[in-house]
Design a protein around this motif. Sequence first.
Motif: not given
Length: 324
Positions: A221-234
């Motif tokens: 969950a923590s790893l997916a949250a970090a990736d999701t935040a990065a993709l959302d910014e892009l």
Amino acid sequence: MARIPPPVAAVRTAVRRGLADLPEDALVLVACSGGADSLALASAARFARRRAGLVTVDHGLQEGSDRRARSVAAWARDAGFDPVRIETVSVAGLTGGPEAAARTARYTALTTAAAELGAAAVLLGHTRDDQAETVLLALARGAGPRGLAGMPVRRGVLRRPLLDVARADTRKACAALGLAPWEDPHNTDPAYARSRVRATVLPALVDALGPAVLGNLARTASLAAADTAALDELAGAALEQSRSEAGLSVAVLTGLLPAVRGRVLHSWARELGAPGGALAYRHVVALDALVTGWHGQGSVHLPGGIEVARRSGDLVRVVPAHIK
């Protein structure tokens, strides 16, 4: 000096870390149902913070829920919490199943209380086990990275400092401190998917794969949250680049990575008014087909009566003739 029991120390350390960015005199509220997780959390917050208040929410869904709320509030006052509030909520008219409706009502009450009392944070007692259950439920319903990200450590004023603490440790902490938790019958009711996961699926995984599986699911969950935040910014930047006078430029959308384009289309659909709870994966796939699989197909119908079509190199919202 007596040694602090390790489970008590684990909960206190998690709370301190979760509030390290706040001033010492900031008011912190604890959302407490009287269960082991929130009771251990409340005790740790009272120990760690100069100003700690408590809010208990009565959903009115169980017989005697008002008496239990008063009991939790009385304990909190005796323990030195100030302020102490009972928030009575109704789930009538709220969308989703009973769990979702209760959660919506509860979080609304907690954020409202925080605003009225000037609290810097409201602490929720979700543990590592809760996070593991959330990830499994997200997998079962075919959720993408956003669903696998589970519950965020922070969202607005709400904070979950115990997401790295085992549920077993909150129970042990309560026992060590002489606290008597309330056992919510909903937690063992097989009518609820989460209860079934808790009672059967997680124990089976632990038996098959070992106890580390709980921490590994929470780490996912923590790893997916970090990736999701990065993709959302892009995706946020890509959405602005994709805008045209009519809607969204197909040429720009075509050049985006699929993961970014999907988020752009989802965000745009929300901007048009599609309700998030009804906007599904299939709707985004249909929008994407207007970009990458164009063969002259008709409009895409989104929740909320929204219609989108491809016109002259743009994705545009179609205005029905009767309201033009």
